[in-house]
Structure formats: structure tokens, C-alpha cells
Motif scaffolding. Sequence first.
Motif, short mmCIF file in Angstrom:
data_model
loop_
_atom_site.label_atom_id
_atom_site.label_comp_id
_atom_site.label_asym_id
_atom_site.label_seq_id
_atom_site.Cartn_x
_atom_site.Cartn_y
_atom_site.Cartn_z
N TRP A 30 0.82 -1.21 0.00
CA TRP A 30 0.00 0.00 0.00
C TRP A 30 0.86 1.26 0.00
CZ3 TRP A 30 -5.20 0.23 -0.59
CH2 TRP A 30 -5.93 -0.95 -0.39
N THR A 31 0.40 2.27 -0.73
CA THR A 31 1.02 3.60 -0.73
C THR A 31 -0.03 4.60 -0.26
OG1 THR A 31 2.51 3.08 -2.56
CG2 THR A 31 2.11 5.41 -2.10
N VAL A 104 -3.47 3.52 -2.02
CA VAL A 104 -3.57 2.77 -3.27
C VAL A 104 -2.60 1.59 -3.26
CG1 VAL A 104 -3.42 2.89 -5.79
CG2 VAL A 104 -4.12 4.91 -4.50
N SER A 105 -3.05 0.46 -3.78
CA SER A 105 -2.17 -0.69 -4.01
C SER A 105 -2.48 -1.22 -5.40
CB SER A 105 -2.41 -1.78 -2.96
OG SER A 105 -3.64 -2.45 -3.19
N ALA A 119 -9.16 -3.02 -7.66
CA ALA A 119 -8.58 -2.44 -8.86
C ALA A 119 -9.29 -2.93 -10.12
CB ALA A 119 -7.09 -2.78 -8.93
N LYS A 120 -9.75 -4.18 -10.09
CA LYS A 120 -10.42 -4.73 -11.27
C LYS A 120 -11.77 -4.06 -11.53
CE LYS A 120 -12.50 -8.57 -8.66
NZ LYS A 120 -12.57 -10.05 -8.53
N LEU A 202 -1.63 1.47 -10.03
CA LEU A 202 -2.73 0.61 -10.48
C LEU A 202 -2.40 -0.12 -11.77
CD1 LEU A 202 -5.82 2.90 -9.78
CD2 LEU A 202 -5.15 0.86 -8.51
N GLY A 203 -1.36 0.37 -12.47
CA GLY A 203 -0.99 -0.26 -13.72
C GLY A 203 -1.93 0.08 -14.86
N LEU A 204 -2.55 1.27 -14.77
CA LEU A 204 -3.48 1.70 -15.82
C LEU A 204 -2.70 2.30 -16.98
CD1 LEU A 204 -6.21 3.42 -13.62
CD2 LEU A 204 -6.26 1.12 -14.58
#
Length: 205
Positions: A30-31, A104-105, A119-120, A202-204
Motif C-alpha cells: 500500500w502507498t 492505493v495498491s 482495482a479490477k 494501479l498499472g493503468l
Amino acid sequence: MSATPAAAARPAVSHPTQSSYHASDTGGGWTRFDVVGAVGPTVPAWLLAVGPVLGGSLGFQIGTAQAVGGAIAGFFLALCFVVGRLGSLSTFRRHRAPAGSFSVSAQAIRLPSGREIPAKAVHRLVCRNALDGLIITTAGGGSGMVGGVAALGAARHTADANALLPLSYQVEVEAEGRSYALAGSMTGATANAVFEDVRRILGLS
């Protein structure tokens, strides 16, 4: 909205026209983001004390009775300005999301309320200005003192909108058919940096 490269952290600031954030690793992937918002213009309540003094001083140049009338008029003008300014700023600030903290993680977003969104389930991340497209209406009328106060209030309303516009950026996440504000009351630079950091975690794309 395009995002600019983000630094890992921003120091807290106290200037009313600046915002900042700090991103810290809290473990478990987590951040945590701690955002300090830009306050913007405030209401000069001290005018309630200065108005009667100034009005009374001007009236005293004519006579004692006029000094009393001048003090009353000065207080009335100051009160109208302060009340009008409170209403003007409130009109715009209720559209702005507050600053604050969220986490956020790679697996989820923890909203300021504590609720977690997987996240999904995230449809997209948005960086926008909360005051964009807001219609500013001003009305003035009357004559004499009342008309003058109305005209000044209308001009102040427009000035407040212009002052708060660059301080009203916010980052939102869209999920489950709804939009959730992560943090607001930021300058464009701070909001873009937060946006980029969250997007990366998030890898978006």
C-alpha cells in the motif's frame, strides 16, 4: 487530461494558492497519499471593525452627528461585503472535493472514507477541474448605496471564481458506475502528479 511526471513526494505548504502531497509506503503493497489542499481567498472579517472606524472618521470631519451616521454606514457596507463574500466563496467551494488522505495498491484503492474499491472494478482514473463549466451568474441593481454594494458584490463574485479556478483540480476514480473523489482542492501541477502516481501503481494505461 494529460499527466506530467510525478515526484515521489511534495513537502507540505501553507501558502493559500499552493497545494502539495506526500506519498509514503505503508507496507503490504500500500502507498498512502496525504494531500494538502490550496485554500484560496478568504473572508476579511476584520473589515467589520475597520468599516465603522473609517466611516466614523470621515463623518467626524463634518460633525458629531455625522460621525455616528458614518460609523453605522461603514459597518453596514462592511457587513454587506463580508456576508456577500462568504456566500460567493461558499458557492464555489461546495463544488470542490476536499484534500485529505487515501491509499492505493496494485489490488485496490482505499477511499478517504475507508471504503476499498478493487482495482479490477476501476473503469478509469480522471483528473479534472471541479469548476470547469460552472455557470457564473451575477446580479446587480438598485441605486445609491444599495446599488454600489450590489455592483461590488458582482465584481467580487467573478474575481472569486477566477481566483479559485486554478486551485480546484481533483483526482477521481470511476467504478461501479459512479465517480469517487480521491482528493481535491489542488493546483493542476499537484493533481497531475497525484494522478500519475496513482495510475502507475494501479498499472493503468
